[in-house]
Design a protein around this motif. Sequence first.
Motif, PDB file in Angstrom:
ATOM      1  N   MET A 132      24.768  -4.847 -14.111  1.00  0.00           N
ATOM      2  CA  MET A 132      23.873  -3.729 -13.790  1.00  0.00           C
ATOM      3  C   MET A 132      24.586  -2.835 -12.795  1.00  0.00           C
ATOM      4  N   GLU A 133      24.332  -1.566 -12.926  1.00  0.00           N
ATOM      5  CA  GLU A 133      24.903  -0.661 -11.937  1.00  0.00           C
ATOM      6  C   GLU A 133      24.392  -1.077 -10.565  1.00  0.00           C
ATOM      7  N   ALA A 134      25.284  -1.069  -9.605  1.00  0.00           N
ATOM      8  CA  ALA A 134      24.902  -1.530  -8.279  1.00  0.00           C
ATOM      9  C   ALA A 134      23.798  -0.646  -7.715  1.00  0.00           C
ATOM     10  N   LYS A 187      17.279  -6.700 -19.628  1.00  0.00           N
ATOM     11  CA  LYS A 187      17.865  -6.627 -18.290  1.00  0.00           C
ATOM     12  C   LYS A 187      16.792  -6.580 -17.178  1.00  0.00           C
ATOM     13  N   PRO A 231      19.001   1.551 -11.275  1.00  0.00           N
ATOM     14  CA  PRO A 231      18.927   1.988 -12.687  1.00  0.00           C
ATOM     15  C   PRO A 231      17.931   1.188 -13.517  1.00  0.00           C
ATOM     16  N   GLU A 232      17.842  -0.107 -13.275  1.00  0.00           N
ATOM     17  CA  GLU A 232      16.947  -0.924 -14.099  1.00  0.00           C
ATOM     18  C   GLU A 232      15.493  -0.652 -13.784  1.00  0.00           C
TER      19      GLU A 232
END
Lengths: 524, 301
Positions: free
Chosen positions: A148-150, A61, B205-206
Motif C-alpha cells: 500500500m502506498e505509505a 486491500k 490511499p486505501e
Amino acid sequence: MSNSPYGKSFGFRLFRTFSVIVMVFAIFFAIAVVSYQKRLVTGDLVKEGKMISILLGSSLKPWIFAENPAMLKDALKDIMEYRNVTFVTFYNARGESIYTGSRTSRPVEGPVFSPPDFARMVFAESDARYFHVDDLTNSIDIVSPVPMEAPSNAGDALYFSPGSSRQKEVTIGYIRVGISKDSLRKEEKAIIARVAFATFLGILAGLIILFISIRRVTVPLSALTEHVRLFGTGEVTENVPVTTDDEIGRLAAAFNTMSENIRRRDEEKALLQNRLLQSEKLESVGRLARGVAHDFNNILSTVQGSLFLIEKKFQLDGAMMRHVGQIQKSLARARALIQRIITFSRAQVIEKRLMELNSFIRRVSPALANIGDDNVNLAIALAGEDILVMGDPLQLEQLIINLVSNARDAMPEGGEIHVSTDTALINVKDAEKLPSLRPGGYAVIRVADTGGGIEEGTREKIFEPFFTTKENGKGTGLGLSIVYGVVEQHKGYIDVVSEKGRGTTFSVYLPLFEKKADSQDNSQ
Amino acid sequence: MSGKFSAVITAVILALLCGAAHAEGPPVLVIKSADISPYDEAVEGFKKTCNCRVREVNLPDIDSGGIREIVSENRPGLILAVGVDALSLAVAVKGTPIVYSMVPTALLPEISGRNLSGVSMYITPEKYINAISELFPLLRRVGVVFDPAWSGPFIRDAERAAHKKGIELVLKQVGRPSEVISALHGLKNSVNLLWMIPDPTVVNPETFKYMLDISYQRHIPVFTFARKYVEIGAAAGLNSVPYDSGMEAGEIAAQLLTKGLPETPIRVGAKNVSLLVNRRILKKIGIAIPAEVGGRTVNVE
C-alpha cells in the motif's frame, strides 16, 4: 538372432542400430517435451495463483488493512468457488493470520507460517521475487505481500500528489493462496498421452523412412553380392544393374567392368585353348597321316613294281590287261590321295621363293574362274600395293583353288565368291591370342562366299582330314586339310569367320617378306 | 487637491524606493519540497508580493549540506520554504528568517522558533461547515473519522460550528490507520455525507478508496480538504489556493525584510480558499447543489 541370416545381414544390423538410436532420441525428446510442457502448465498454474493473489490483494486491500476477518470471509465466497483454489489465508503486516478460507476440510498443505517466516521471505518489487512460491505435493503455495502506498503522515502528500517521484510503499499484510494440482495432474496425463502418441507416430515414421533408406542402400548391395557369388561360381551371365550414382553404384559399375574383362579373358582363353587343341589335334593327325602316307607310298611302290614285272613277264590277254589297267588307275588315285595327305601333313618339301601375291592371284585367276559354276560369280579385289611373300607357288595355288572350290561347294544355289588381298599388322597383343603367329606384317588372302555359313559345331572340324559335310562320293574331306597344311608350312595362320545364312570368310595370313625373314627361310 | 496629489506622489515614490531597496537587498532563497504545480503557483504568488530577488532550488536536487552551502554563498536575507520537507530542511539553517507556505497546520507544533513565520494550509472548521451547509443544505448528518491525537481541537471547533448550522457530526475515533476502514464501515449506514479531514491517521490511499466505495454505493458525497481528492473522486472540497498562499507569504516576507523579525512570529492559516466540486461525481451519485452556490464553485474533473 545374430546367428540367423537376418542377424548377419548388414541391412538388418544397420536398421537395428539406427532404430535403437531413433528410439532413444525419440524417447529423450518425448521426456524433454513432457518435462517442458509440465513446466509450462505448472508455470500457468503459478501465474494463475499470482493473478488471484494480485486480484485479492487489490480488491480486499481495505479489509486486509483493517484486519477484518468477517469482510474477508464475505469477499472470499466467490473466489472459493473457483476449482483450482484450495485455500486462501490473509495475514496482517506482522504475519499474524487474519482469516483462512478453504474449499475442503482437508488441512492446508505446506508449512504453517509464523510471523518471522514472513520476515525471512524477501519480497522485492520485481515479479520474480514478489511472490514466494512453494511447489508442494498436492498444491502450489503462493505467498505475496499486499503493498500500500505509505500513509502520508502529515507530509505534503496529504494534500498533493507526489508528482514524478515514486511513492513509498509499505506492506500491510500477506496473502497466501493454495492452488490445487488436480488440474495439473489431469493436464499432465493428457500431455503424456499426446506426447506418447506423437512419439509412437514419430518412431513409426522414422523406422519406415529408415527402412526405405536402408533398403535403397542394401538392395543394390545385395544384388551386387549375389552377382559376386554367382560370378564366383561361374553362373553369372549378366551385368549388375547400376541404379545409383553413389559408391555402391560405382562399385557395381566397377564390378561389371571387372567381370566383363574376366569373362572376355576367359572366352579368349577358351578360344586359345580350343585353337591349341585343334592345332595339336591336327598336328597329331598330320603325324599319323605322314606315317601312314609314307608306309602306304612304299606299299604302293611295291605294288606298282610288282605290277610292272607282271606286265613284262607275262603275256596278258585283253581281259587281263583291262584288269591291270584298272589296278594302275587305282594305284594312280591312291598316289594322288597319298600326295594330298602328304601335303596336309606338311611332309611335302616346299620350295619357297619370293613372289608378289597380287600377280600370283592374277595368274591363277583363270583357273579360279573355271572352278565356279554358271550361277557363281567370282570377284577379285587386289590390294593397290605389291605384296611380297616367300611362298611355294604350287602349294599356294593349291591353297587358293581349294578355298575357292570349297566356297563354290558351299553355294549350291549359287552366289558370289570374293577373293581379295590385303596386308595386316599383327601386334603383340593379337599375337598372344594367335600362338602360331609372331608379331609383324602379314599378307592376307581372303576368300569369302555368300553361302549358308558353317554350323557352330562343324567349324572346329573343318580342317580335320576326311571331314566333309558333302554327300558321299562328292568330296574327299582333304581340301581344307591341305589348305591348313600349306598355311602351316608357310608359318601363317588361317582364320574362319562364318555367320549362319550370310556366308563364310577364310582369311589366310602369310608373313610379309622381310630380308631377315627371307634369309632365315632360305636357310631352312 | 494638490496636497492629496502630493501625498499620493510621495507615497508612490516611497513605495518604489522601498521596492527598489528590497529588490537590491539580499536575495530570498526559495526551497520547494517538490517540482509540482501547486508549489510553483505559490512561488509565483510569493514573487508577486515580496518584491525581492529570489533564487529557487528543488529539494530532490539538493540535500541539507547543499542548502547550507548555498546559504553561505548567497547569504540570503530570508528563506521561503514551500512544503513540509522544504521547511524541515530550512529550520536547520540558523539565524536566517524563514517563511513557510503550503504547509499543513498539523505539523507546525513540531517546528518552532522566533525566526519561523508563514502561511499554513489550515482551513478553519467553520469554513468547512459553512461550505458543506451551503453546498449540501439537505444533508445534515455528517460522518467524520478522526484521531483525537491529531485532530481533537479541530473536531471540537467543528462540533461548535456544526451545531450553529444545525448539522449533526457523527464522529468515529480511531487510534491507528488500520481502524479507519472499520470505522467508515460502521458509519456508512448512519450518515449522508462523509467529511474527510486532514488527519494523517485517517487519510491514506486505501481509506480514501474505501470512502469513495461508500460514496458511490450509498450515494453519499465525500467532502475533502484538497484539490487532488476532488480530482480523483470526492464530490467537493475546500482548497487553500496556492497562489493566494504564496502572496500572503510574500507579504510576510516583505515585512520581515524591511522591518526585521517581530517579537511574535507571524503564523496564519489560509485566508482565501476555493470551493471545489466534481460535477461529474455529483451527477453520478445523484446529488444536486443549489444554483446560487454553483456560481461560486470551481469545477474540478
